[in-house]
Write a protein that holds these residues in place. Structure first.
Motif, mmCIF file in Angstrom:
data_model
loop_
_atom_site.group_PDB
_atom_site.id
_atom_site.type_symbol
_atom_site.label_atom_id
_atom_site.label_comp_id
_atom_site.label_asym_id
_atom_site.label_seq_id
_atom_site.Cartn_x
_atom_site.Cartn_y
_atom_site.Cartn_z
ATOM 1 N N ALA A 164 33.450 38.575 40.834
ATOM 2 C CA ALA A 164 34.787 38.225 40.360
ATOM 3 C C ALA A 164 34.768 38.100 38.844
ATOM 4 O O ALA A 164 33.719 37.879 38.235
ATOM 5 C CB ALA A 164 35.243 36.909 40.992
ATOM 6 N N MET A 293 45.847 37.440 43.117
ATOM 7 C CA MET A 293 45.155 38.260 44.105
ATOM 8 C C MET A 293 43.746 38.607 43.628
ATOM 9 O O MET A 293 43.556 39.088 42.514
ATOM 10 C CB MET A 293 45.923 39.559 44.354
ATOM 11 C CG MET A 293 47.224 39.365 45.101
ATOM 12 S SD MET A 293 46.903 38.923 46.824
ATOM 13 C CE MET A 293 48.554 39.100 47.505
ATOM 14 N N GLU A 294 42.761 38.352 44.470
ATOM 15 C CA GLU A 294 41.381 38.731 44.182
ATOM 16 C C GLU A 294 40.771 39.298 45.460
ATOM 17 O O GLU A 294 41.318 39.164 46.543
ATOM 18 C CB GLU A 294 40.572 37.528 43.705
ATOM 19 C CG GLU A 294 41.000 36.979 42.356
ATOM 20 C CD GLU A 294 40.097 35.866 41.867
ATOM 21 O OE1 GLU A 294 39.125 36.177 41.156
ATOM 22 O OE2 GLU A 294 40.359 34.696 42.207
ATOM 23 N N GLY A 295 39.599 39.914 45.317
ATOM 24 C CA GLY A 295 38.908 40.466 46.473
ATOM 25 C C GLY A 295 38.599 41.936 46.275
ATOM 26 O O GLY A 295 38.912 42.531 45.234
ATOM 27 N N GLU A 296 37.965 42.531 47.266
ATOM 28 C CA GLU A 296 37.607 43.941 47.211
ATOM 29 C C GLU A 296 38.878 44.796 47.237
ATOM 30 O O GLU A 296 39.738 44.636 48.099
ATOM 31 C CB GLU A 296 36.715 44.293 48.393
ATOM 32 C CG GLU A 296 36.025 45.626 48.275
ATOM 33 C CD GLU A 296 34.918 45.640 47.216
ATOM 34 O OE1 GLU A 296 34.636 46.743 46.700
ATOM 35 O OE2 GLU A 296 34.346 44.577 46.926
ATOM 36 N N SER A 297 38.991 45.703 46.286
ATOM 37 C CA SER A 297 40.236 46.468 46.108
ATOM 38 C C SER A 297 40.666 47.193 47.386
ATOM 39 O O SER A 297 41.843 47.169 47.752
ATOM 40 C CB SER A 297 40.062 47.473 44.975
ATOM 41 O OG SER A 297 39.853 46.824 43.750
ATOM 42 N N VAL A 300 42.162 44.623 49.852
ATOM 43 C CA VAL A 300 43.471 44.128 49.425
ATOM 44 C C VAL A 300 44.518 45.228 49.604
ATOM 45 O O VAL A 300 45.645 44.964 50.035
ATOM 46 C CB VAL A 300 43.419 43.650 47.956
ATOM 47 C CG1 VAL A 300 44.815 43.254 47.461
ATOM 48 C CG2 VAL A 300 42.472 42.466 47.822
ATOM 49 N N GLU A 329 43.411 40.256 40.016
ATOM 50 C CA GLU A 329 42.307 41.107 39.552
ATOM 51 C C GLU A 329 41.376 41.372 40.716
ATOM 52 O O GLU A 329 40.521 40.549 41.051
ATOM 53 C CB GLU A 329 41.564 40.459 38.375
ATOM 54 C CG GLU A 329 40.479 41.335 37.833
ATOM 55 C CD GLU A 329 40.387 41.292 36.313
ATOM 56 O OE1 GLU A 329 39.512 41.972 35.771
ATOM 57 O OE2 GLU A 329 41.181 40.590 35.686
ATOM 58 N N THR A 330 41.555 42.528 41.332
ATOM 59 C CA THR A 330 40.670 42.899 42.427
ATOM 60 C C THR A 330 39.409 43.556 41.863
ATOM 61 O O THR A 330 39.362 43.944 40.696
ATOM 62 C CB THR A 330 41.377 43.864 43.395
ATOM 63 O OG1 THR A 330 41.801 45.039 42.689
ATOM 64 C CG2 THR A 330 42.581 43.202 44.019
ATOM 65 N N THR A 331 38.390 43.664 42.690
ATOM 66 C CA THR A 331 37.105 44.180 42.241
ATOM 67 C C THR A 331 36.663 45.348 43.117
ATOM 68 O O THR A 331 37.105 45.502 44.260
ATOM 69 C CB THR A 331 36.038 43.077 42.274
ATOM 70 O OG1 THR A 331 36.003 42.497 43.574
ATOM 71 C CG2 THR A 331 36.345 41.995 41.264
#
Length: 334
Positions: A164, A293-297, A300, A329-331
């Protein structure tokens, strides 16, 4: 500037593009900076800045700062991110370009020059710091014992790890001589006013651009835990320095931050709200899910798609037609 919305039912793609432009317009620094500017000081006004919005912020400040008040400084932005200069606007600040998201020698040279500009400041001087997303890579000044090449490798590994943004920036702060509050600490005894544009969930100024002008509550131990969690190697001497706490950042309560101010001039929530207002003005219901919003793109994205299908097929949880907005910011784990 008022933008006319296309018909959302006849041309939905143009309508969505319109909402995007409204959101971007809300974040333009010229529209939101003036209310946060302090009066000119008794001494000098020095401007230091880093981020993808750095050049736009610098131009806004040049337009808004009293023309009879001295203004000088240096801002670093990403290659290709210097907008056309408005006709008649005199250039009072130097803007240079460097690499993002992996730092390069140009960013290193800019960071060295920015830190050098803090020397000799007095309590009569004012430092205006223009900070925006991307500053972590653009303002690169490796800690003692780390080469630029090693910093580039660590940065790439962090970007590809799926970490993150807060985790990445915790590491970046502790491997830097300018981030994690160190820039503001170097400005003492001058007063520092930070004007920042948020690009991170939660709008935490200590995370934006790795917080070069605000105290840092994270620790060397936190950085070591993150490096271990994502299996990222660092030089043995640097590992030992982190273990010994030798690379610790300035903490909340440090007297060098007394009298400093941080102003958030644009945030994801503000842009989302502007887009929602524009949609409703055109007669379309708008719903903001979150600005955090966060998490694996890819995951998501699946959730967003499933929600859109549910609305289209069943009118749940929202009635159609509507727009569903979110930010964060998704990752991506490479």
């Amino acid at each position: 500037m008022t933008m006319t919305a296309p018909d959302p039912l006849r041309d939905p793609q143009a309508f969505l593009l319109h909402l995007y432009r409204v959101a971007v317009q809300r974040a333009q620094p010229l529209h939101s900076m003036a209310q946060h500017l302090p009066p000119p000081p008794k001494g000098r006004t020095v401007v230091l800045g880093a981020g993808k919005a750095g050049a736009s912020m610098a131009q806004a400040l040049e337009a808004l700062w009293p023309q009879d008040a001295p203004l000088s400084g240096l801002v670093v932005t990403r290659y290709g991110h210097i907008p056309p200069r408005p006709e008649g606007l005199a250039q009072r600040l130097e803007v240079v370009e460097a690499a993002h998201p992996v730092p390069d020698a140009a960013g290193l040279a800019a960071a060295e020059r920015i830190l050098a500009l803090t020397r000799g400041l007095t309590e009569d001087d004012l430092v205006l710091c223009l900070i925006s997303g991307g500053g972590s890579a653009l303002l690169t000044l490796p800690a003692e014992g780390i080469t630029l090449e090693e910093k580039q490798r660590i940065n790439r590994a962090l970007l590809e790890s799926g970490a993150a943004i807060g985790e990445m920036n915790c590491v970046r702060k502790h491997l830097s001589r300018i981030k994690g509050g160190r820039l503001a600490a170097a400005c003492a005894p001058a007063r520092v006013v930070t004007l920042t544009i948020s690009d991170v969930p939660g709008d935490d100024p200590s995370v934006i651009a790795s917080g070069p002008t605000v105290p840092d509550a994270s620790t060397c131990a936190d950085a070591l835990d993150i490096l271990a969690r994502y299996h990222i190697d660092i030089p043995a001497a640097v590992h030992a320095a982190l273990q010994a706490g030798a690379l610790e950042t300035p903490k909340p309560g440090d007297v060098r931050f007394a009298g400093h101010a941080v102003h958030m001039i644009a945030t994801p929530q503000q842009s989302l709200q502007a887009a929602a207002d524009a949609a409703r003005a055109a007669g379309v219901a708008a719903y903001i899910l979150s600005d955090e919003m966060e998490g694996e793109s890819r995951e998501v994205g699946k959730v967003h798609a499933a929600l859109a299908r549910a609305v289209a097929r069943h009118g749940q949880p929202f009635a159609r037609p509507c727009v569903i907005l979110s930010g964060g910011e998704t990752t991506v784990t490479v």
